[in-house]
Design an enzyme around this catalytic site. Sequence first.
Site, PDB file in Angstrom:
ATOM      1  NE  ARG A 194      20.246  18.805  38.555  1.00 28.64           N
ATOM      2  CZ  ARG A 194      20.594  19.307  39.228  1.00 28.64           C
ATOM      3  NH1 ARG A 194      21.697  19.022  40.717  1.00 28.64           N
ATOM      4  NH2 ARG A 194      20.406  20.419  39.487  1.00 28.64           N
ATOM      5  NE  ARG A 287      30.818  19.826  50.379  1.00 24.13           N
ATOM      6  CZ  ARG A 287      30.419  20.209  50.197  1.00 24.13           C
ATOM      7  NH1 ARG A 287      29.392  20.440  49.189  1.00 24.13           N
ATOM      8  NH2 ARG A 287      30.474  21.721  51.025  1.00 24.13           N
TER       9      ARG A 287
END
Length: 570
Positions: A194, A287
């Site tokens: 994104r 992560r």
Amino acid sequence: MPQNLAPIPELYVSYDSAQKLKVEAADLVSWDLSPRQICDLELLMNGGFNPLKGFLSEADYNGVVENMRLADGTLWPMPITLDVSEDFAARLELGQDIALRDQEGVILGTMTVTDRWEPNKSKEAEMVFGADDLAHPAVNYLHNSAGKIYLGGPVVGIQQPVHYDFRARRDTPNELRAYFRKLGWRRVVAFQTRNPLHRAHQELTFRAAKEAQANLLIHPVVGMTKPGDVDHFTRVRCYEAVLDKYPQSTTTMSLLPLAMRMAGPREAVWHGLIRKNYGCTHLIVGRDHAGPGKNSAGEDFYGPYDAQELFAKHADEMGIEMVDFKHMVYVQERAQYEPADEIADKDDVTILNISGTELRRRLQEGLEIPEWFSFPEVVNELRKTKPPRSKQGFTVFFTGFSGSGKSTIANALMVKLMEMGGRPVTLLDGDIVRKNLSSELGFSKEHRDLNIRRIGYVASEITKNGGIAICAPIAPYATTRRAVREDVESFGAFVEVHVATSIEECERRDRKGLYKLAREGKIKEFTGISDPYEVPASPELRVETEGHDVDNCAHQVILKLESMGLIAAH
Ligand code: PPS
């Protein structure tokens, strides 16, 4: 044909049936879908949410919320629900068909309403998002945007939502599967994103593909992402530029019209199932995958590797593998990116890294972004969309009692900003707005909210177009002020200024004689006398007017704007 490339079921009917259905559906009760529901419906209809056949029934919803499983035991981590208003829900009979329309009124599909219930939203927040905390964007959406009642039932697809942008880059799951078949791609690793891609991402995706011995699909989300993200138009232009940096014919890009929920671990599993539907065999999970940022206590909602753990636990059942994200850093001496945990001579080399926060700061302040960090084409695009803060639009929103001095300070501020020049300045003063935009409104809570939302809408448009909006209404309600803040912050800074003149002082001054009338009961619902005022808890600035002249108050605002980087020396 490999399992991942065989056609999957869609909810669309044939072209001829769709034409017929469209005519028949014109007589049905209609629900106008919200932008998020349109995204959900598109993925339901095109098979992106396979095996779902419609919006979740109550039993499926309960299973998903409680243990990530549909009522029949199938793994599904995210409630895909059709939330509606109480009024709308009350008009329906179970078993009734409704038409699902986009915001222009185009019928996209129909749904047979088999279930209708009032969900326990706090429970949904706790179970799905990990906390009933409004700092989580999806929890905020759940409580403040989603309707009170959920409807469930099977969907019949009539047509895809219309997109005018980047059409050539949009594919349904079956279109991507066909494309992979055509090119002979058997193993495909997807990269969910994104954010704009920089050199580190390019390197890690390239490595992931090599490791998995797979082709690479850059699969960015262009539906709804986290509020405040770089808009998808800019991002897609950036991705196009990066695509040229991959070896030709190993990599492709396709746009995913998903509405993200930022649900971390559950979202990672959801992303995996969606990518499997799109024909991929692997997904890169990083992560803090789909992390929502900090909670209201300033801590992370999820642990950094929670998403990877949950994905790994369910990978077999999901039928898609995880490639875990390597944290890539730049090693100056070798002029290349390397996985941080594989650098043996860590102490002898110079390791460079620019965090997302640092990048935003550099863009905001117009500072240099080195070539080792990103590609010049990408930085160019970002700079076009995000000029330094001192060149962006912003909104100053004064709030306080009638007669507190809002308008006077706002006027002085306007003149000072016009003296500086550079951006157009618009004053949306309480009285002026009530004459022009809101002349039919009174002072009930509902009307005040409407008035403030209109001011917020205009301010956000001004901000978007690079101007300065100065608003000066009473704006007594905190939730409404927050909503305006959100509207504006998608385009620029929102500076809330509480003009903290006490009600006693305002009444003593009584410039317009309104307090006297309010005391005599001749004006009803008067803020501070017979109507509430919720004092802002953490405005950007609080101005005391007692003992300070107007010039000084306006100057305090100027100093605040300067400290926020909104005005700068030319
Ligand atoms: S609100 O609550 O934000 O929608 O109010 P706003 O649009 O700022 O309008 C406030 C001005 O309207 C006058 N006025 C009243 N104020 C408060 N309560 C009641 N009942 C009321 N009736 C009229 C008042 O002069 C306000 O002007 P300001 O500029 O704030 O002094």
